[in-house]
Design an enzyme around this catalytic site. Structure first.
Site, PDB file in Angstrom:
ATOM      1  N   ALA B  29      36.729  35.255  41.975  1.00 17.50           N
ATOM      2  CA  ALA B  29      38.062  34.747  41.659  1.00 17.50           C
ATOM      3  C   ALA B  29      38.010  34.099  40.280  1.00 17.50           C
ATOM      4  O   ALA B  29      36.938  33.816  39.744  1.00 17.50           O
ATOM      5  CB  ALA B  29      38.494  33.733  42.713  1.00 17.50           C
ATOM      6  N   TYR B  30      39.189  33.881  39.721  1.00 16.37           N
ATOM      7  CA  TYR B  30      39.263  33.313  38.383  1.00 16.37           C
ATOM      8  C   TYR B  30      39.684  31.852  38.441  1.00 16.37           C
ATOM      9  O   TYR B  30      40.653  31.486  39.100  1.00 16.37           O
ATOM     10  CB  TYR B  30      40.200  34.153  37.504  1.00 16.37           C
ATOM     11  CG  TYR B  30      39.515  35.466  37.239  1.00 16.37           C
ATOM     12  CD1 TYR B  30      38.630  35.587  36.184  1.00 16.37           C
ATOM     13  CD2 TYR B  30      39.641  36.529  38.129  1.00 16.37           C
ATOM     14  CE1 TYR B  30      37.912  36.755  35.994  1.00 16.37           C
ATOM     15  CE2 TYR B  30      38.922  37.699  37.956  1.00 16.37           C
ATOM     16  CZ  TYR B  30      38.061  37.802  36.887  1.00 16.37           C
ATOM     17  OH  TYR B  30      37.321  38.935  36.711  1.00 16.37           O
TER      18      TYR B  30
END
Lengths: 157, 157
Positions: B29-30
């Site tokens: 995920a970012y």
């Protein structure tokens, strides 16, 4: 992950200078910055490097900090968004708490900010007489805002 | 800091499945995302965690990767912007290069992307017959864009 719980104040006199227990030179910059989070690289005394993710904007923030190679830090600082912040940080113990007095240099010369880190939001550190207005949670006094001030001015913020 | 030099392709058949040398499950995920950079957290097989800063959008990008505690990765994934990407990555050796075939799951089910990492931009890996159109540098096929697709749709991009 650590919780960073701190209050932040402007500094109105040099009264703290006689009580400094430790001084270090910091150079730091932002690799990424969004509404409620930042990714910062910091070099301390030129030889201790950290990468820090901070999430949140209030008195309490989530902080994830990792040691990284100094060479990486130098390269990351080279890709920073906004300005590189240079400041000298002084530890100033006062009545059971250690205050950090940051004396900014370069583009932010003249700015002095004091922070006190607490173990819990209910802690109530006594304020030394050299602190001025409280600026906890005021984005304009965050290092993130200071680093990005050019963009802010540019955007008319 | 490492240079990440890679070409990316859509996958048009299952021809690669007979040549897989290694398979692992990725969840990523970012934490932050800007025009030309991203900060990603990744969990591999649930027990290897990394924090990665990537800078640049072309075939060659600067990549700074650090091992972090799994517990931190789980917490960081919990603060992600956009979607959490789940995919199974298959290594597929072909004529001196190792291709990575990512089979996406969940919100991106049906998408299969192949990447080949090169030592130098002048490397010229032979293309297996199961790769389709090249999408190197196309932002919409970046994991960053896939994670943020909701925001993209929301913004009409």
């Amino acid at each position: 992950m650590a919780k960073e719980i701190e209050r932040k104040f402007l500094v109105r006199s040099d009264g703290w200078r006689n009580f400094v227990s430790n001084t270090r030179s910091l150079r730091q910059a932002y690799i990424s910055s969004m509404e409620d989070r930042s990714v910062r690289v910091r070099l301390e005394n030129g030889h201790i490097a950290t990468l820090t993710v901070k999430i949140g904007r209030t008195m309490t923030r989530d902080e994830f900090e990792y040691a990284i190679p100094v060479a990486d830090a130098e390269e990351l600082i080279g890709t920073a968004i906004g300005l590189v912040i240079r400041k000298t940080r002084h530890n100033v113990p006062f009545k059971g708490f250690v205050w950090e007095v940051d004396v900014f240099e370069g583009a932010h010369e003249g700015l002095v900010i004091a922070e006190v880190e607490m173990g819990d939001e209910s802690d109530n550190p006594e304020l030394p007489d050299w602190v001025g207005d409280e600026v906890t949670g005021q984005y304009r006094y965050s290092n993130q805002a200071l680093a990005l001030q050019f963009e802010q001015e540019y955007n008319g913020l």
